[in-house]
Write a protein that holds these residues in place. Structure first.
Motif, PDB file in Angstrom:
ATOM      1  N   ARG A 142       0.794  -1.238   0.019  1.00  0.00           N
ATOM      2  CA  ARG A 142       0.253   0.103  -0.027  1.00  0.00           C
ATOM      3  C   ARG A 142       0.870   1.345   0.013  1.00  0.00           C
TER       4      ARG A 142
ATOM      5  N   HIS B  95      -4.803   3.067   3.929  1.00  0.00           N
ATOM      6  CA  HIS B  95      -5.883   2.497   3.695  1.00  0.00           C
ATOM      7  C   HIS B  95      -6.485   1.183   4.369  1.00  0.00           C
TER       8      HIS B  95
ATOM      9  N   GLN C 175      -9.969  -0.479   4.404  1.00  0.00           N
ATOM     10  CA  GLN C 175     -10.223  -0.967   3.117  1.00  0.00           C
ATOM     11  C   GLN C 175      -9.323  -2.481   3.061  1.00  0.00           C
ATOM     12  N   LEU C 176      -8.086  -2.384   3.277  1.00  0.00           N
ATOM     13  CA  LEU C 176      -7.327  -3.585   3.100  1.00  0.00           C
ATOM     14  C   LEU C 176      -7.719  -4.706   3.957  1.00  0.00           C
TER      15      LEU C 176
ATOM     16  N   TYR D 106      -3.939  -0.941  -3.275  1.00  0.00           N
ATOM     17  CA  TYR D 106      -5.042   0.113  -3.244  1.00  0.00           C
ATOM     18  C   TYR D 106      -5.513   0.519  -4.443  1.00  0.00           C
ATOM     19  N   ASP D 107      -4.585   0.584  -5.353  1.00  0.00           N
ATOM     20  CA  ASP D 107      -4.898   0.904  -6.714  1.00  0.00           C
ATOM     21  C   ASP D 107      -3.802   0.559  -7.863  1.00  0.00           C
TER      22      ASP D 107
ATOM     23  N   LEU E 231      -7.977  -2.891  -5.007  1.00  0.00           N
ATOM     24  CA  LEU E 231      -9.238  -2.253  -3.931  1.00  0.00           C
ATOM     25  C   LEU E 231     -10.109  -1.493  -5.079  1.00  0.00           C
ATOM     26  N   ASP E 232      -9.500  -0.702  -5.965  1.00  0.00           N
ATOM     27  CA  ASP E 232     -10.470   0.165  -6.610  1.00  0.00           C
ATOM     28  C   ASP E 232     -10.865  -0.300  -8.141  1.00  0.00           C
TER      29      ASP E 232
END
Length: 194
Positions: free
Chosen positions: A5, A9, A12-13, A55-56, A83-84
């Motif tokens: 990451r 985040h 979300q993780l 994350y992205d 995640l996104d």
């Protein structure tokens, strides 16, 4: 499961199974390729069958880098959850082919976007050149021609006879190394009229 990451985040993780003890945190900037923690994660910690959560997509770099990284993980049987991109985080129990299919779709999409951007850039460049081709600015378009120094003929004759070195000839004419040798090649082959 390992996690990479670039910011905090955490919630979300954790929602997709990441824990603090297997999370790698590294400040990341797309123009800095030396990402030590990420390289350790990729090359030493992750093993076939593991899951990487990011994350992205930008955590893997630009579009080309991300595509290459995803292809690497696919080849090494490492699942990637982004995640996104929610479809990558869904667990398809008993159907790992679905995760592979989604990863293939992302790779193919990146491939398409990269090709499309290249074509669009080339088209815009061509349009720009076409717009100025019929205008007076066209005469000044491109790199200006090198103006030969007044002593060029004399210096080249001395250099070809071996009286002076190439470095001395460059100094006397004021030409850069690349320009000197390009013109010297033309001079020797009779393609340069002085």
């Amino acid at each position: 499961m390992s996690t990479f990451r670039t910011a905090t985040h955490r919630k979300q993780l954790q929602a997709v199974g990441a824990t603090d003890d297997n999370t790698v945190i590294e400040r990341f900037h797309g123009k800095i390729p030396e990402r030590e923690e990420y390289q350790k994660l990729k090359n030493y910690w992750l093993k076939p069958g593991d899951t990487l959560v990011i994350y992205d997509l930008e955590a893997l770099g630009g579009k080309r880098s991300a595509k290459n990284e995803l292809e690497y993980y696919k080849a090494h049987n490492i699942r990637v959850k982004i995640l996104d991109i929610p479809t990558t985080t869904t667990d398809y129990h008993g159907n790992p082919e679905m995760s592979t299919m989604i990863l293939d779709t992302i790779i193919n999409t990146l491939d398409y976007v990269i090709d499309h951007e290249i074509q669009r850039t080339h088209k815009r460049q061509t349009q720009g050149v076409d717009r100025i081709r019929d205008k007076p600015a066209w005469n000044n378009y491109g790199r200006p021609q090198v103006q030969l120094p007044t002593n060029y003929e004399e210096v080249m004759q001395r250099w070809t006879r071996g009286e002076i070195t190439a470095a001395a000839a460059m100094g006397l004419t004021g030409l850069s190394r690349t320009t000197f040798y390009r013109l010297a090649h033309q001079y020797k082959n009779g393609g340069l009229g002085v």
